[in-house]
Write a protein that holds these residues in place. Structure first.
Motif, PDB file in Angstrom:
ATOM      1  N   GLY A  50       0.787  -1.225   0.000  1.00 52.47           N
ATOM      2  CA  GLY A  50       0.000   0.000   0.000  1.00 52.47           C
ATOM      3  C   GLY A  50       0.817   1.271   0.000  1.00 52.47           C
ATOM      4  O   GLY A  50       0.261   2.367  -0.103  1.00 52.47           O
ATOM      5  N   GLN A  51       2.134   1.162   0.127  1.00 49.13           N
ATOM      6  CA  GLN A  51       2.991   2.342   0.260  1.00 49.13           C
ATOM      7  C   GLN A  51       4.198   2.308  -0.670  1.00 49.13           C
ATOM      8  O   GLN A  51       5.207   2.970  -0.421  1.00 49.13           O
ATOM      9  CB  GLN A  51       3.486   2.468   1.708  1.00 49.13           C
ATOM     10  CG  GLN A  51       2.379   2.499   2.746  1.00 49.13           C
ATOM     11  CD  GLN A  51       2.935   2.571   4.147  1.00 49.13           C
ATOM     12  OE1 GLN A  51       3.424   3.612   4.600  1.00 49.13           O
ATOM     13  NE2 GLN A  51       2.879   1.449   4.860  1.00 49.13           N
ATOM     14  N   ALA A  52       4.110   1.548  -1.745  1.00 49.25           N
ATOM     15  CA  ALA A  52       5.269   1.385  -2.632  1.00 49.25           C
ATOM     16  C   ALA A  52       5.632   2.702  -3.307  1.00 49.25           C
ATOM     17  O   ALA A  52       4.767   3.444  -3.771  1.00 49.25           O
ATOM     18  CB  ALA A  52       4.971   0.324  -3.682  1.00 49.25           C
ATOM     19  N   ASP A  53       6.926   2.963  -3.353  1.00 51.25           N
ATOM     20  CA  ASP A  53       7.452   4.102  -4.107  1.00 51.25           C
ATOM     21  C   ASP A  53       7.825   3.687  -5.521  1.00 51.25           C
ATOM     22  O   ASP A  53       7.675   4.463  -6.467  1.00 51.25           O
ATOM     23  CB  ASP A  53       8.704   4.664  -3.417  1.00 51.25           C
ATOM     24  CG  ASP A  53       8.441   5.147  -2.017  1.00 51.25           C
ATOM     25  OD1 ASP A  53       7.642   6.088  -1.866  1.00 51.25           O
ATOM     26  OD2 ASP A  53       9.027   4.571  -1.072  1.00 51.25           O
ATOM     27  N   ILE A  54       8.329   2.462  -5.662  1.00 47.47           N
ATOM     28  CA  ILE A  54       8.815   1.958  -6.952  1.00 47.47           C
ATOM     29  C   ILE A  54       8.042   0.703  -7.318  1.00 47.47           C
ATOM     30  O   ILE A  54       7.949  -0.242  -6.521  1.00 47.47           O
ATOM     31  CB  ILE A  54      10.322   1.641  -6.888  1.00 47.47           C
ATOM     32  CG1 ILE A  54      11.125   2.915  -6.587  1.00 47.47           C
ATOM     33  CG2 ILE A  54      10.798   1.006  -8.195  1.00 47.47           C
ATOM     34  CD1 ILE A  54      12.602   2.667  -6.294  1.00 47.47           C
ATOM     35  N   LEU A  55       7.479   0.696  -8.520  1.00 50.34           N
ATOM     36  CA  LEU A  55       6.778  -0.473  -9.039  1.00 50.34           C
ATOM     37  C   LEU A  55       7.657  -1.134 -10.090  1.00 50.34           C
ATOM     38  O   LEU A  55       7.931  -0.552 -11.139  1.00 50.34           O
ATOM     39  CB  LEU A  55       5.436  -0.065  -9.657  1.00 50.34           C
ATOM     40  CG  LEU A  55       4.493   0.726  -8.743  1.00 50.34           C
ATOM     41  CD1 LEU A  55       3.247   1.140  -9.513  1.00 50.34           C
ATOM     42  CD2 LEU A  55       4.125  -0.088  -7.500  1.00 50.34           C
ATOM     43  N   LEU A  56       8.117  -2.336  -9.794  1.00 49.66           N
ATOM     44  CA  LEU A  56       8.928  -3.108 -10.744  1.00 49.66           C
ATOM     45  C   LEU A  56       8.003  -3.997 -11.548  1.00 49.66           C
ATOM     46  O   LEU A  56       7.362  -4.899 -10.998  1.00 49.66           O
ATOM     47  CB  LEU A  56       9.962  -3.961 -10.002  1.00 49.66           C
ATOM     48  CG  LEU A  56      10.759  -4.935 -10.879  1.00 49.66           C
ATOM     49  CD1 LEU A  56      11.759  -4.188 -11.752  1.00 49.66           C
ATOM     50  CD2 LEU A  56      11.456  -5.990 -10.030  1.00 49.66           C
ATOM     51  N   VAL A  57       7.912  -3.747 -12.851  1.00 50.06           N
ATOM     52  CA  VAL A  57       7.026  -4.556 -13.691  1.00 50.06           C
ATOM     53  C   VAL A  57       7.769  -5.796 -14.175  1.00 50.06           C
ATOM     54  O   VAL A  57       8.997  -5.780 -14.311  1.00 50.06           O
ATOM     55  CB  VAL A  57       6.484  -3.743 -14.889  1.00 50.06           C
ATOM     56  CG1 VAL A  57       5.685  -2.535 -14.398  1.00 50.06           C
ATOM     57  CG2 VAL A  57       7.615  -3.292 -15.816  1.00 50.06           C
ATOM     58  N   PRO A  58       7.036  -6.890 -14.434  1.00 56.19           N
ATOM     59  CA  PRO A  58       7.721  -8.140 -14.817  1.00 56.19           C
ATOM     60  C   PRO A  58       8.237  -8.167 -16.241  1.00 56.19           C
ATOM     61  O   PRO A  58       9.155  -8.923 -16.559  1.00 56.19           O
ATOM     62  CB  PRO A  58       6.640  -9.210 -14.608  1.00 56.19           C
ATOM     63  CG  PRO A  58       5.349  -8.471 -14.728  1.00 56.19           C
ATOM     64  CD  PRO A  58       5.604  -7.100 -14.189  1.00 56.19           C
ATOM     65  N   ASN A  59       7.644  -7.342 -17.131  1.00 54.25           N
ATOM     66  CA  ASN A  59       8.080  -7.347 -18.533  1.00 54.25           C
ATOM     67  C   ASN A  59       7.662  -6.033 -19.186  1.00 54.25           C
ATOM     68  O   ASN A  59       6.936  -5.223 -18.596  1.00 54.25           O
ATOM     69  CB  ASN A  59       7.498  -8.544 -19.286  1.00 54.25           C
ATOM     70  CG  ASN A  59       5.991  -8.632 -19.123  1.00 54.25           C
ATOM     71  OD1 ASN A  59       5.274  -7.653 -19.284  1.00 54.25           O
ATOM     72  ND2 ASN A  59       5.500  -9.819 -18.795  1.00 54.25           N
ATOM     73  N   ILE A  60       8.128  -5.837 -20.408  1.00 52.13           N
ATOM     74  CA  ILE A  60       7.925  -4.544 -21.071  1.00 52.13           C
ATOM     75  C   ILE A  60       6.461  -4.308 -21.435  1.00 52.13           C
ATOM     76  O   ILE A  60       6.005  -3.158 -21.432  1.00 52.13           O
ATOM     77  CB  ILE A  60       8.839  -4.427 -22.312  1.00 52.13           C
ATOM     78  CG1 ILE A  60       8.980  -2.956 -22.730  1.00 52.13           C
ATOM     79  CG2 ILE A  60       8.324  -5.281 -23.455  1.00 52.13           C
ATOM     80  CD1 ILE A  60      10.064  -2.718 -23.769  1.00 52.13           C
ATOM     81  N   GLU A  61       5.719  -5.380 -21.736  1.00 56.51           N
ATOM     82  CA  GLU A  61       4.302  -5.185 -22.067  1.00 56.51           C
ATOM     83  C   GLU A  61       3.534  -4.628 -20.872  1.00 56.51           C
ATOM     84  O   GLU A  61       2.741  -3.691 -21.007  1.00 56.51           O
ATOM     85  CB  GLU A  61       3.661  -6.508 -22.521  1.00 56.51           C
ATOM     86  CG  GLU A  61       4.126  -6.991 -23.879  1.00 56.51           C
ATOM     87  CD  GLU A  61       5.389  -7.818 -23.815  1.00 56.51           C
ATOM     88  OE1 GLU A  61       5.881  -8.244 -24.873  1.00 56.51           O
ATOM     89  OE2 GLU A  61       5.898  -8.054 -22.689  1.00 56.51           O
ATOM     90  N   THR A  62       3.767  -5.213 -19.706  1.00 55.07           N
ATOM     91  CA  THR A  62       3.115  -4.723 -18.490  1.00 55.07           C
ATOM     92  C   THR A  62       3.499  -3.276 -18.232  1.00 55.07           C
ATOM     93  O   THR A  62       2.645  -2.433 -17.922  1.00 55.07           O
ATOM     94  CB  THR A  62       3.521  -5.581 -17.282  1.00 55.07           C
ATOM     95  OG1 THR A  62       3.250  -6.954 -17.562  1.00 55.07           O
ATOM     96  CG2 THR A  62       2.765  -5.152 -16.035  1.00 55.07           C
ATOM     97  N   GLY A  63       4.773  -2.978 -18.365  1.00 55.76           N
ATOM     98  CA  GLY A  63       5.249  -1.621 -18.120  1.00 55.76           C
ATOM     99  C   GLY A  63       4.669  -0.619 -19.094  1.00 55.76           C
ATOM    100  O   GLY A  63       4.263   0.490 -18.708  1.00 55.76           O
ATOM    101  N   ASN A  64       4.617  -1.002 -20.362  1.00 52.40           N
ATOM    102  CA  ASN A  64       4.098  -0.098 -21.381  1.00 52.40           C
ATOM    103  C   ASN A  64       2.623   0.218 -21.136  1.00 52.40           C
ATOM    104  O   ASN A  64       2.191   1.383 -21.226  1.00 52.40           O
ATOM    105  CB  ASN A  64       4.287  -0.727 -22.765  1.00 52.40           C
ATOM    106  CG  ASN A  64       3.868   0.186 -23.894  1.00 52.40           C
ATOM    107  OD1 ASN A  64       2.699   0.242 -24.246  1.00 52.40           O
ATOM    108  ND2 ASN A  64       4.819   0.898 -24.467  1.00 52.40           N
ATOM    109  N   VAL A  65       1.838  -0.816 -20.799  1.00 53.15           N
ATOM    110  CA  VAL A  65       0.415  -0.611 -20.546  1.00 53.15           C
ATOM    111  C   VAL A  65       0.208   0.232 -19.289  1.00 53.15           C
ATOM    112  O   VAL A  65      -0.616   1.152 -19.269  1.00 53.15           O
ATOM    113  CB  VAL A  65      -0.314  -1.967 -20.420  1.00 53.15           C
ATOM    114  CG1 VAL A  65      -1.749  -1.752 -19.928  1.00 53.15           C
ATOM    115  CG2 VAL A  65      -0.328  -2.688 -21.761  1.00 53.15           C
TER     116      VAL A  65
END
Length: 300
Positions: free
Chosen positions: A237-252
Motif C-alpha cells: 500500500g505504500q510502494a514508491d517503486i513499481l517493478l514490472v515483470p516485462n515490457i508489455e506490463t510496463g508499457n500498458v
C-alpha cells in the motif's frame, strides 16, 4: 515531492549542460525553451542546423539570442547522435537527451565501445509519475528498455531506480515487484522472481531500499486494498517503486497512467555514465521538461 518541486530544484543546481541529439523537433525545442527560461541548464543542440533554426524561429525565437544555447550541425541523425554522445563522453555535457530520432539510432551511439556511455550495468527506464490523488511520486520501471528481464537484470533495474529515487530525496524507497497475485505460484515466473528479489534484499544483495513481493498493483499502492487482503508489510500500500515483470506490463501501466489517470511524468534511462532523457517523440514539451528536471536532479 512532486514534479514541480523537481523543476524548482533543478533550477537551483549548478547549471548542467544538456546534449540534444536531433534537436529539430517542435516539442523538444519547446522543452528547451521552457528550461532556458528558468535558467535550468545550457543546451548543445546537434542536428540539421537549418532545420533547428527554422523550428526555433517558429516555436521559440528567443532561443536564437540565448547565450546558453548552441547549435552544432550534423548531416544525419546518426551523426547527430554520435556528436551528442561524444560530448557527454568527453565531459562537455552532463545529460544526453533524445530528440526527433528513433530510439535504436541513439542507443547505438550510447552503446558504442569507443565513445559511448556504457558502464557494464543494465540500462533501464525509470519513470516518475505524479498521479492525481497521491501525495508522492510513483516510480515505474522498466517500461521501455528491457523486454523480458531475468532475475539478475531485475535486481539491477531495481538498483537503477533506487539510485534515481534516492538522488531526488526519497529515503529508503519501498519497492514492489509486481505480479498478478500476492502469493508464490510456481507456474507464474513473476511471483518466483519477486520472492527471490525480496530475499536478495534481505541478504544485502539489493541495497538502500526495501523490497517486498510479489504484490499485485492494488496491494502495492492502496493501503485499504492491502488491509482487505490481510497483507501487512512496510511496502504494501505504500510502494514508491513499481517493478514490472516485462515490457508489455510496463508499457500498458505507463500509458494507462497518462491517458486514463491524467498523470504527469518525467523519465530517464539509468545505468549509463550519465542520465539519458529518452522520451517518446509523441511526448509533450511538458513531459520532456519534467524528464530534464529529473535527469538534472539525479546528477546530485
Amino acid at each position: 515531492m512532486n514534479l514541480h518541486s523537481l523543476i524548482e530544484k533543478a533550477t537551483q543546481m549548478n547549471k548542467a549542460a544538456i546534449a540534444v541529439a536531433a534537436a529539430e523537433d517542435k516539442e523538444v525545442i519547446g522543452a528547451v525553451a521552457a528550461a532556458a527560461e528558468k535558467n535550468m541548464a545550457k543546451f548543445l543542440l546537434f542536428g540539421n542546423e537549418d532545420k533547428i533554426k527554422a523550428v526555433v524561429k517558429e516555436a521559440a525565437p528567443q532561443l536564437a539570442e540565448d547565450a546558453y544555447v548552441s547549435i552544432f550541425h550534423a548531416e544525419t541523425d546518426s551523426k547527430a547522435c554520435e556528436l551528442a554522445v561524444r560530448s557527454v563522453h568527453n565531459g562537455e555535457a552532463d545529460v544526453l537527451m533524445k530528440g526527433n530520432v528513433p530510439t535504436a539510432v541513439i542507443l547505438k551511439a550510447v552503446l558504442n565501445k569507443e565513445y559511448g556511455l556504457r558502464t557494464g550495468n543494465v540500462l533501464s527506464h525509470v519513470a516518475a509519475f505524479e498521479v492525481p490523488g497521491y501525495e508522492r511520486l510513483i516510480f515505474v520501471t522498466d517500461a521501455a528498455m528491457n523486454i523480458a528481464p531475468d532475475l539478475n537484470q531485475k535486481a539491477q533495474i531495481i538498483q537503477n531506480s533506487v539510485s534515481i529515487a534516492t538522488s531526488i530525496g526519497v529515503d529508503m524507497p519501498k519497492v514492489a515487484p509486481l505480479a498478478a497475485v500476492e502469493v508464490i505460484n510456481p507456474a507464474m515466473e513473476a511471483t518466483l522472481d519477486a520472492a527471490a528479489l525480496t530475499q536478495m534484499n534481505a541478504r544485502g544483495q539489493i541495497r538502500n531500499c526495501i523490497v517486498d513481493g510479489p504484490l499485485a498493483l492494488d496491494n502495492a499502492v492502496s493501503i485499504e486494498a492491502a488491509e482487505h487482503k490481510g497483507i501487512h508489510s512496510d511496502t504494501a500500500g505504500q510502494a514508491d517503486i513499481l517493478l514490472v515483470p516485462n515490457i508489455e506490463t510496463g508499457n500498458v501501466l505507463y500509458k494507462s497512467l497518462i491517458y486514463f489517470a491524467k498523470a504527469k511524468v518525467g523519465a530517464v534511462i539509468a545505468g549509463a555514465k550519465a542520465p539519458i532523457v529518452l522520451t517518446s517523440r509523441s511526448d509533450s514539451a511538458e513531459s520532456k521538461l519534467n524528464s530534464l528536471a529529473l535527469a538534472i536532479c539525479s546528477l546530485g
